[in-house]
Scaffold this active site. Structure first.
Site, short mmCIF file in Angstrom:
data_model
loop_
_atom_site.label_atom_id
_atom_site.label_comp_id
_atom_site.label_asym_id
_atom_site.label_seq_id
_atom_site.Cartn_x
_atom_site.Cartn_y
_atom_site.Cartn_z
N ASP A 30 0.84 -1.19 0.00
CA ASP A 30 0.00 0.00 0.00
C ASP A 30 0.88 1.25 0.00
O ASP A 30 1.89 1.32 0.71
CB ASP A 30 -0.91 -0.01 1.23
CG ASP A 30 -2.07 0.96 1.09
OD1 ASP A 30 -3.23 0.50 0.99
OD2 ASP A 30 -1.83 2.19 1.08
N ILE A 31 0.47 2.23 -0.77
CA ILE A 31 1.25 3.46 -0.92
C ILE A 31 1.20 4.32 0.36
O ILE A 31 2.08 5.16 0.56
CB ILE A 31 0.73 4.25 -2.14
CG1 ILE A 31 1.78 5.18 -2.70
CG2 ILE A 31 -0.56 4.99 -1.84
CD1 ILE A 31 1.44 5.74 -4.08
N ASN A 87 -12.83 -2.93 2.69
CA ASN A 87 -13.82 -1.86 2.80
C ASN A 87 -14.78 -1.95 1.62
O ASN A 87 -14.36 -2.24 0.50
CB ASN A 87 -13.12 -0.50 2.82
CG ASN A 87 -12.20 -0.35 4.02
OD1 ASN A 87 -12.52 -0.79 5.12
ND2 ASN A 87 -11.04 0.26 3.81
N SER A 95 -12.18 3.45 -1.23
CA SER A 95 -11.77 4.56 -2.10
C SER A 95 -11.41 4.10 -3.51
O SER A 95 -11.39 4.92 -4.43
CB SER A 95 -10.61 5.34 -1.48
OG SER A 95 -9.49 4.50 -1.31
N HIS A 100 -10.40 -5.46 -3.09
CA HIS A 100 -9.05 -5.63 -2.54
C HIS A 100 -9.14 -5.96 -1.06
O HIS A 100 -10.05 -5.52 -0.37
CB HIS A 100 -8.18 -4.39 -2.76
CG HIS A 100 -8.79 -3.10 -2.31
ND1 HIS A 100 -9.77 -2.46 -3.02
CD2 HIS A 100 -8.55 -2.33 -1.21
CE1 HIS A 100 -10.11 -1.34 -2.40
NE2 HIS A 100 -9.40 -1.24 -1.28
N HIS A 102 -6.94 -5.63 2.32
CA HIS A 102 -5.79 -5.07 3.02
C HIS A 102 -5.25 -6.15 3.95
O HIS A 102 -6.01 -6.78 4.69
CB HIS A 102 -6.22 -3.89 3.90
CG HIS A 102 -6.76 -2.70 3.18
ND1 HIS A 102 -6.02 -1.56 2.97
CD2 HIS A 102 -7.99 -2.45 2.65
CE1 HIS A 102 -6.77 -0.65 2.34
NE2 HIS A 102 -7.97 -1.17 2.14
P1 AMP Z 1 -9.67 1.48 0.25
O1 AMP Z 1 -9.69 2.87 0.81
O2 AMP Z 1 -10.10 0.42 1.22
O3 AMP Z 1 -10.41 1.41 -1.08
O4 AMP Z 1 -8.15 1.13 -0.04
C1 AMP Z 1 -7.47 1.64 -1.13
C2 AMP Z 1 -6.02 1.61 -0.76
O5 AMP Z 1 -5.27 1.78 -1.95
C3 AMP Z 1 -5.60 2.71 0.20
O6 AMP Z 1 -5.07 2.13 1.38
C4 AMP Z 1 -4.55 3.48 -0.58
O7 AMP Z 1 -3.47 3.93 0.22
C5 AMP Z 1 -4.10 2.45 -1.60
N1 AMP Z 1 -3.54 3.00 -2.82
C6 AMP Z 1 -4.04 4.00 -3.60
N2 AMP Z 1 -3.27 4.21 -4.67
C7 AMP Z 1 -2.24 3.32 -4.59
C8 AMP Z 1 -1.11 3.03 -5.39
N3 AMP Z 1 -0.85 3.70 -6.52
N4 AMP Z 1 -0.26 2.06 -4.98
C9 AMP Z 1 -0.49 1.37 -3.85
N5 AMP Z 1 -1.56 1.58 -3.04
C10 AMP Z 1 -2.42 2.55 -3.40
#
Ligand code: AMP
Length: 114
Positions: A30-31, A87, A95, A100, A102
């Site tokens: 995760d970024i 989520n 988001s 996905h 986590h």
């Molecule tokens: P969610 O909010 O549960 O949909 O999780 C989306 C996740 O994607 C968040 O934890 C972000 O930090 C992660 N995320 C968004 N863009 C990237 C990216 N380019 N590389 C890795 N993780 C990302």
């Protein structure tokens, strides 16, 4: 899906730090990590969220959980414990609309989550 962030990551069009890949799923860090170890495991096929899991595609989810268990062993946090979170939708604070999971490890988690 052409406008999906995680589809672009899976395709290699957006860079990511890969943890694992096979024909069914892709795992990457995760970024914005929320724990010392925080990666995401996603199906390569575009499924929007847990809400879109059906009898036709649920084998993908079973496979992802097998991979999570394997990675937890290989990366050394299975014994200490960890958290798997997905989520769903607006109220669930999803988001990125590509299913996905986590995987968070390396610290004691709190409950309930915020
Ligand atoms: P969610 O909010 O549960 O949909 O999780 C989306 C996740 O994607 C968040 O934890 C972000 O930090 C992660 N995320 C968004 N863009 C990237 C990216 N380019 N590389 C890795 N993780 C990302």
């Amino acid at each position: 899906m052409s406008d999906c962030l995680f589809c672009k990551i899976i395709a290699g069009d957006i860079p990511s730090s890969k943890v694992y890949e096979d024909e069914v799923c892709y795992a990457f860090y995760d970024i914005a990590p929320q724990a010392p170890t925080h990666f995401l495991v996603v199906p390569k096929a575009h499924i929007q969220s847990v809400s879109q899991v059906t009898a036709e595609n649920s084998a993908v989810v079973a496979h992802i959980f097998e991979i999570i268990a394997k990675l937890a062993q290989e990366l050394g946090f299975a014994e200490a414990g960890y958290r798997v979170v997905s989520n769903v939708g607006q109220a669930g604070q999803q988001s990125v609309p590509h299913l996905h999971f986590h995987v968070l490890a390396g610290r004691d988690m709190t409950w309930p989550p915020g």
